[in-house]
Design an enzyme around this catalytic site. Structure first.
Site, PDB file in Angstrom:
ATOM      1  N   SER A   1       7.339   5.020   5.052  1.00 27.60           N
ATOM      2  CA  SER A   1       6.304   4.010   5.139  1.00 27.60           C
ATOM      3  C   SER A   1       4.993   4.520   5.742  1.00 27.60           C
ATOM      4  CB  SER A   1       6.801   2.840   5.980  1.00 27.60           C
ATOM      5  OG  SER A   1       7.013   3.243   7.313  1.00 27.60           O
TER       6      SER A   1
ATOM      7  N   LYS B   1      -1.200   4.866  12.538  1.00 27.33           N
ATOM      8  CA  LYS B   1      -0.552   3.979  11.591  1.00 27.33           C
ATOM      9  C   LYS B   1      -0.801   2.534  12.047  1.00 27.33           C
ATOM     10  CE  LYS B   1       4.090   3.297   9.532  1.00 27.33           C
ATOM     11  NZ  LYS B   1       5.485   3.777   9.553  1.00 27.33           N
TER      12      LYS B   1
ATOM     13  N   SER C   1      10.499   7.535   7.729  1.00 24.88           N
ATOM     14  CA  SER C   1       9.141   7.092   7.419  1.00 24.88           C
ATOM     15  C   SER C   1       8.021   8.026   7.865  1.00 24.88           C
ATOM     16  CB  SER C   1       8.887   5.706   8.017  1.00 24.88           C
ATOM     17  OG  SER C   1       9.414   4.716   7.171  1.00 24.88           O
TER      18      SER C   1
END
Lengths: 480, 100
Positions: free
Chosen positions: A155, A80, A179
């Site tokens: 996210s 990420k 997330s």
């Protein structure tokens, strides 16, 4: 026959061991998949094609020498974009960090490198991990791999979509309020948020430090366990990492003797019909595996979201004060000091981030600190106590991961509260610091539904063994 | 709790955020609906409850010891400066009258 990019760790390792397939082959298959899909789905912000192939080549050489570094050696993994990788851009989905180059590796990045993993690139995310759809990325929304008109969740939406569309074998994400788990549920992959303190966050761009945790998104539970074994451990660079027995994966075939609790507060209203149907079927499956199912009471659990939306913005407002245009990131030029701060932040930060900074500034300001921040910290104690007493009676708590399946792009961006409600079942584990994992448990109108298992503090061994037994059971069940 | 336009402007100043008129109006409306939601916490009796503390198993405090980073890291840190003069960070003048 699966393509090489579709393999699980175990399958890939078997092929690498046999010598029929090289790490370069597996890496090339992932890069090819990225090249064909990334234009349409916007999953990766950066791809390190040459470095990845070089790393794969080194891994193959090690294997020939009989000097493999561990179970992840040669396996392609994505990060990420809020996780530092030395010398590479780290935007955290924000314009303010558009040109920021990571000066060092995050602890988890270092551990992946030391384990021989091949790092493919950085995945898209909501700006500073604030969002549940990846629509709040400054670099455009990521699209759901099964339906490009829908969101992949967030996210860590880029990481979830990357695993679901086999652009990598696994990916790392971060989870502050759901997330990792919510995008895993939306995309039909496994997403694990470890116990707070299990994995070091050094080198993770901080959002809300008392809640942030790094974890894996994978194709199955076994792979999540393999990654957790590598990532875990005390780190002098993160004072919250716990002195605790290391996690070791255990396998079990059935769930005899396992007590599963269904919190009354979670299984009430607010679950969409499709999600309810599949998750209730999953409860029947758990029962047929031998688990005892009991309804439990988790007083104050329904306050977790409100606690979260006070504490998280407070920490956000403090953590993001570092983005002031001074030491790194965007700086607006030729202005007096105050205006340099204010204009740099205004130009570099997105709407959702500004909203949370203002909210946190309010809750920490004179006259409101006790009523909001301190009160939320006290209710957090009550929530923790409720989980403590629940775990005296039961082993695992089960809830849906999210109230809905993947929603349409644009459906929730106009109403922040509506978007926040996406976190309703996941935030509890963050507020109490518990480990939790989301597993695919069905499909509704072609979109995956996720089931969440929450375990006792530092009992990822039990959590993942129960989740693994369920996963095997579902895989064996004939498809209707 | 309800926020007025002036409150939002004050918060934006505290947070060093420049907001347009439109953004201020939006923030006023949206913060209001979020505050209405989190106001449910006010009803909970917490008279006898301590605020949540860090989990006890954390490694806790350590000595604040200086550790140097390698040359590559140093160069990357310097290259991230928006403005620099050789090895130093260049910033706007800081000795001015504070706005508030």
């Amino acid at each position: 026959m699966k393509s090489l990019n579709e393999l699980t760790f175990t399958e890939a390792r078997r092929l690498l061991k046999s010598g029929d397939v090289s790490s370069v082959d597996v890496t090339k298959a992932c890069l090819k998949q990225i090249a064909s899909l990334n234009g349409a789905l916007n999953v990766f912000l950066e791809v390190y094609e040459d470095e990845a192939l070089e790393a794969a080549d080194r891994s193959d050489a090690r294997r020939l020498d009989g000097k493999t570094l561990g179970p992840l050696d040669g396996l392609p993994i994505a990060l990420k974009d809020n996780i530092l990788y030395q010398g590479r851009r780290c935007t955290s989905g924000s314009k303010i960090l558009e040109s920021y180059i990571a000066p060092c590796d995050a602890t988890v990045t270092r551990k992946l490198k030391e384990g021989g993993a091949v790092i493919l690139g950085k995945t898209n995310m909501d700006e500073f991990a604030m969002g549940s759809s990846t629509e709040y990325s400054a670099y455009g929304a990521t699209k759901h791999p099964r339906d490009p008109e829908r969101v992949p969740g967030g996210s860590s939406g880029g990481s979830a979509a990357a695993v679901a569309s086999s652009m990598c074998l696994a990916a790392l994400g971060s989870d502050t309020g759901g997330s990792i788990r919510q995008p895993a549920a939306f995309c039909g992959v496994v997403g694990l948020k470890p116990t707070y303190g299990r994995v070091s966050r050094s080198g993770l761009v901080a959002m809300a430090s008392s809640l942030d945790q790094i974890g894996p998104l994978t194709k199955n539970v076994e792979d999540a366990a393999t990654l957790l074994e590598l990532l875990q451990g005390v780190d002098s660079a993160d004072q919250t990492t716990a002195i605790e027995e290391d996690f070791t994966a255990i396998e079990r075939e059935d769930l005899k003797g396992v007590k599963i609790g269904l919190p009354r507060q979670a299984w009430g209203n607010g679950i969409s019909d499709g999600v309810r149907e599949d998750t209730e079927q999953a409860i029947k499956d758990l029962e047929s595996l031998g688990a005892t199912i009991t309804e439990i009471d988790l007083p104050f659990a329904e306050e977790s979201l409100a606690v979260y939306y006070v504490l998280m913005p407070c920490e956000v407002s403090a953590n993001l004060s570092r983005f002031d245009g001074m030491r790194y990131g965007l700086r607006m030029q030729n202005l007096p000091l105050f205006e340099t701060y204010a204009a740099s932040r205004a130009h570099g930060l997105g709407t959702e981030v500004k909203r949370r900074i203002l909210l946190g500034t309010f809750a920490l300001s004179r006259g409101y600190y006790d009523a909001y921040y301190v009160q939320a910290k006290k209710v957090q104690t009550l929530i923790k106590r409720a989980y403590e007493s629940a775990f005296q009676e039961i082993d695992i708590i089960v809830t849906p991961t999210a109230p809905t399946t993947a929603f349409k792009i644009g459906e929730k961006t106009n109403d922040p509260l509506e978007m926040y409600l996406e976190d309703i079942f996941t935030v509890g584990a963050n507020v109490a610091g518990l480990p939790a994992v989301s597993l695919p448990c069905g499909n509704h109108e072609g979109l995956p539904v996720g089931l969440q298992f929450i375990g006792n503090w530092f009992r990822e061994d039990k959590l993942l063994s129960v989740a693994g037994a369920y996963e095997k059971f579902v895989a064996m069940r004939p498809r209707i | 709790m309800s926020l007025k336009r002036e409150d939002v402007k004050h918060l934006a100043d505290l947070a060093r955020l420049e907001l347009s008129e439109d953004e201020t109006r939006m923030a006023e409306k949206e913060l209001d609906s979020i505050l209405k939601y989190v106001d449910r916490l006010q009803k909970i009796d917490t008279a006898e409850v301590e605020p949540y503390a860090m989990p006890s198993k954390s490694t806790g405090w350590r000595k604040d010891e200086f550790s140097a980073c390698d040359e590559a890291a140093t160069e990357l840190i310097l290259s991230n400066f928006p403005e620099r003069e050789s090895g130093l960070l260049s910033v706007p003048p800081v000795f001015e009258t504070p706005k508030k």
